[in-house]
Design an enzyme around this catalytic site. Structure first.
Site, short mmCIF file in Angstrom:
data_model
loop_
_atom_site.label_atom_id
_atom_site.label_comp_id
_atom_site.label_asym_id
_atom_site.label_seq_id
_atom_site.Cartn_x
_atom_site.Cartn_y
_atom_site.Cartn_z
N ASN A 160 0.86 -1.18 0.00
CA ASN A 160 0.00 0.00 0.00
C ASN A 160 0.90 1.23 0.00
O ASN A 160 1.49 1.56 1.02
CB ASN A 160 -0.89 -0.04 1.26
N TRP A 161 1.00 1.88 -1.14
CA TRP A 161 1.92 3.01 -1.27
C TRP A 161 1.35 4.30 -0.69
O TRP A 161 2.04 5.31 -0.61
CB TRP A 161 2.28 3.23 -2.75
N LYS A 162 0.07 4.28 -0.34
CA LYS A 162 -0.59 5.49 0.20
C LYS A 162 -0.33 6.67 -0.76
O LYS A 162 -0.23 6.45 -1.96
CB LYS A 162 -0.10 5.77 1.62
N HIS A 177 -9.53 1.44 4.70
CA HIS A 177 -8.28 1.61 5.44
C HIS A 177 -8.54 2.60 6.59
O HIS A 177 -9.30 3.55 6.43
CB HIS A 177 -7.19 2.14 4.50
N GLU A 215 -6.94 4.99 7.65
CA GLU A 215 -6.68 6.40 7.32
C GLU A 215 -7.87 7.02 6.59
O GLU A 215 -8.17 8.20 6.75
CB GLU A 215 -5.39 6.52 6.48
N GLU A 271 -5.61 -4.64 10.51
CA GLU A 271 -4.57 -3.64 10.72
C GLU A 271 -4.85 -2.86 12.00
O GLU A 271 -5.65 -1.91 11.98
CB GLU A 271 -4.54 -2.65 9.55
N GLY A 289 2.53 2.26 10.76
CA GLY A 289 3.58 3.27 10.65
C GLY A 289 4.30 3.58 11.95
O GLY A 289 5.08 4.53 12.02
N SER A 335 3.21 -2.07 10.31
CA SER A 335 4.65 -2.17 10.60
C SER A 335 5.26 -3.52 10.23
O SER A 335 6.18 -3.98 10.90
CB SER A 335 4.92 -1.84 12.07
N GLY A 378 2.84 -1.21 4.23
CA GLY A 378 2.89 0.21 3.86
C GLY A 378 4.32 0.64 3.57
O GLY A 378 4.85 0.39 2.50
N GLY A 379 4.94 1.25 4.56
CA GLY A 379 6.29 1.82 4.42
C GLY A 379 7.29 0.91 3.74
O GLY A 379 8.03 1.35 2.85
P1 PGA Z 1 2.80 0.33 7.54
O1 PGA Z 1 1.36 0.60 6.91
O2 PGA Z 1 3.30 -0.97 7.01
O3 PGA Z 1 3.63 1.50 7.11
O4 PGA Z 1 2.62 0.28 9.03
C1 PGA Z 1 0.47 -0.45 6.68
C2 PGA Z 1 -0.84 0.08 6.13
O5 PGA Z 1 -1.28 1.15 6.58
O6 PGA Z 1 -1.46 -0.54 5.24
#
Ligand code: PGA
Length: 252
Positions: A12-14, A99, A101, A169, A175, A214, A235-236
């Site tokens: 997930n590149w956001k 998600h 967010e 999640e 993050g 994470s 994500g990251g």
């Molecule tokens: P993260 O994000 O791996 O950076 O914690 C995961 C996500 O929000 O899908």
């Protein structure tokens, strides 16, 4: 190597990435071709601006490209929105919905997420619905209650089990570098599996349950080995080729 599992690893590149990242997709494709994954599936969900370019170069490869949201409508006067069929038109094969967010910053409700999920499934997109508790909800012992409610309200009654994926999640793990211990991940994933079984019966077996929050090259192998964990939403660590490859290295 995580044995005997058909894993889905989704990046997930956001709101990150530009055309400069085309080179990462080429590297990823080369690596996937070389490694010849038998059982695992790999998905990258970049911002919508990159879907067309990414899916063009990854055509005929095992790499899938997806989006991070879609509308619950088909077309019409909905400024700024993009429908599942439009995503398919530019080569998207999947979509992440609900998600945390988006639940937080766009105030998306379970009801809206359910309606988006119905639309995405009707358009044959691989539909990843996210659920997860906040730190306060965890501290007050409400994790399973919150997840149960999100599943009940944000999943459609009519599903295509091969196209539906759940991502657990925990919001506090996203993050932050914090990850639940393996027992806690197991408890939530087996709870999700039970809920899916009681709602969808035999079909539920086909629904993958991913862990996200994470995930990195150090913890991926241990997390992916937990029972009821069918993959990861990353994500990251999906933004840098070497980090993402190190996670894919555990898959077969
Ligand atoms: P993260 O994000 O791996 O950076 O914690 C995961 C996500 O929000 O899908």
């Amino acid at each position: 190597m995580v044995k005997n599992k058909d894993l889905l690893i989704a990046g997930n590149w956001k709101m990150n990435g530009s055309k400069k990242n085309l080179s990462m997709i080429s590297l990823l494709m080369k690596y996937i071709k070389q490694k010849k994954f038998k059982n695992s599936e790999i998905l990258i969900c970049p911002p919508n601006t990159l879907i067309d370019a990414f899916s063009n170069i990854s055509k005929r490869s095992k790499l899938m490209i997806g989006a991070q949201d879609c509308s619950d409508k088909e077309y019409g006067a909905f400024t700024g929105d993009i429908s599942p069929s439009m995503l398919k038109d530019i080569g998207s094969q999947a979509v992440i919905l609900g998600h945390s967010e988006r639940r937080q910053y766009q105030e998306e409700s379970n009801k809206l997420i359910r309606s988006k999920a119905e639309n995405a499934l009707n358009n044959n997109l691989l539909t990843i619905v996210c659920v997860g508790e906040s730190l306060n909800q965890k501290k007050s012992g409400n994790t399973l209650r919150v997840i149960g409610e999100q599943l009940k309200k944000s999943l459609p009654d009519k599903i295509k089990p091969n196209d539906l994926v759940i991502a657990y999640e925990p919001i506090w793990a996203i993050g932050s570098g914090l990850v639940p211990n393996n027992d806690d991940i197991y408890k939530v994933h087996s709870f999700i599996s039970d809920k899916l079984k009681s709602r969808y019966g035999g079909k539920a077996k086909k629904i993958k349950i991913l862990y996200g929050g994470s995930v990195n090259k150090k913890n991926a192998s241990s997390i992916l080995s937990i029972d009821y964990v069918d993959g990861a939403l990353v994500g990251g660590a999906s933004l840098k080729f070497s980090d993402f490859r190190a996670i894919l290295d555990f898959c077969n």
